[in-house]
Design an enzyme around this catalytic site. Sequence first.
Site, short mmCIF file in Angstrom:
data_model
loop_
_atom_site.label_atom_id
_atom_site.label_comp_id
_atom_site.label_asym_id
_atom_site.label_seq_id
_atom_site.Cartn_x
_atom_site.Cartn_y
_atom_site.Cartn_z
N ARG A 66 0.85 -1.19 0.00
CA ARG A 66 0.00 0.00 0.00
C ARG A 66 0.88 1.24 0.00
O ARG A 66 2.10 1.17 0.23
CB ARG A 66 -0.92 0.02 1.23
CG ARG A 66 -0.18 0.10 2.54
CD ARG A 66 -1.04 0.59 3.69
NE ARG A 66 -0.36 0.38 4.95
CZ ARG A 66 0.64 1.10 5.42
NH1 ARG A 66 1.12 2.11 4.70
NH2 ARG A 66 1.20 0.83 6.59
N HIS A 73 -1.28 -2.25 13.75
CA HIS A 73 -2.60 -2.88 13.90
C HIS A 73 -2.56 -3.79 15.12
O HIS A 73 -1.55 -4.45 15.38
CB HIS A 73 -2.95 -3.72 12.67
CG HIS A 73 -3.01 -2.96 11.39
ND1 HIS A 73 -3.86 -1.89 11.20
CD2 HIS A 73 -2.32 -3.10 10.24
CE1 HIS A 73 -3.70 -1.42 9.97
NE2 HIS A 73 -2.76 -2.13 9.37
N CYS A 164 2.67 6.73 10.47
CA CYS A 164 2.53 7.26 9.11
C CYS A 164 3.63 8.26 8.77
O CYS A 164 3.46 9.13 7.92
CB CYS A 164 1.15 7.86 8.90
SG CYS A 164 -0.18 6.67 9.13
#
Length: 207
Positions: A66, A73, A164
């Site tokens: 991605r 997670h 991120c």
Amino acid sequence: MKIIHKGLVEYLPTFEAMKTFNAGRNADTEDELWVVEHPPVFTQGLAGKPEHLLIRDDIPVVQIDRGGQITYHGPGQLVVYTMIDFKRRKTSVRNIVSALENSIIATLAEYGIEAAADPKRPGIYVGERKIASLGLRIKNGSVYHGLALNVNMDLSPFTQINPCGYAGMEMTQIADFVQPCPAPDEVASKLTAHLETQLTPKADNNE
């Protein structure tokens, strides 16, 4: 659109299943939403830089396809993988992203949580704290991967990374605002309903 609840599943087999599903699509393949939770795992996107993993421990790191950098997670986080043929839906990737963002915001609003997208940073935020992440892979006119919404989880592994790619990014979750916290299954029911609405082509809405 088919909604499939997979429960708590390991990340790597799910990632492989996404790639297999997308590679085997044809013009008649129904779009699907996969609703899952994962055991603890860090996933590193295509743009990921090793320095954004600050602390290495026993949580596995999986390199994936991605966009974006590293994220975490874990149990108590609601993950929805969006297996969508955007060409067939006559829409754009930007519209898909907006649909995911709007669905998360609408779901949180049902719990009295005011959230918003940030044009300068990916994801959904409550104030300056991030509550949901998005990341997609575009291939053959379709998208896969999807979104992750923090419901009621251990947020401490996020301190082991720059989430991120943003140093010092503070994370939050529904449990910080709502007690008793709703179960992920309840949140999933609301979120997938919003996703179905947001992802339905506007012409179909007028029928």
